[in-house]
Design a protein around this motif. Structure first.
Motif: not given
Length: 128
Positions: A101, A103, A121-127
């Motif tokens: 993914y 990272s 990896y910073r995580g997926e952007p917020r919706r």
């Protein structure tokens, strides 16, 4: 998180991994409450494991077993942090590697046995 030797764990997290000591409350070897900041943002709180028959009288709302903690910490420099931790003798459980993914990660165990994973990896952007 709880630790058998919270003061030693704080030293490891600060000296080896680069957390910053914000505050530590307690006397002698006991740490009632400590806050450590992670320079890129965020932080953790920890303290000494409580003796059920001791001064706290068994009233520990955070009755966690030392070594049962696990966290993923975001860093922009995982290879440099890995080198720092390795040079300090940290127990590396996963050497640096690239994930599917995107990272760059590595993992270690602290002196209490808890697992720390570091990566980009910073995580997926917020919706929105």
């Amino acid at each position: 998180m709880r630790a058998r030797d919270a003061r030693a764990l704080i030293r490891f997290l600060v000296d080896v991994l680069g957390f910053e000591e914000t505050v530590v409350y307690g006397e002698g070897t006991r740490v009632d409450h400590a806050e450590l900041s992670w320079p890129p943002g965020g932080g953790i709180m920890l303290g000494s494991v409580r003796d059920p028959g001791g001064a706290s009288g068994g009233d520990d709302r955070w009755a966690l077993q030392p070594g049962s903690f696990g966290a993923y910490v975001v860093t922009d420099a995982p290879d440099e942090l890995f080198a720092r931790a390795s040079a300090a003798g940290a127990e590396i459980t996963e050497p640096p590697h690239d994930t599917d993914y995107g990272s760059r990660d590595f993992a270690l165990r602290d002196p209490e046995g808890s697992r720390w994973s570091f990566g980009t990896y910073r995580g997926e952007p917020r919706r929105t």
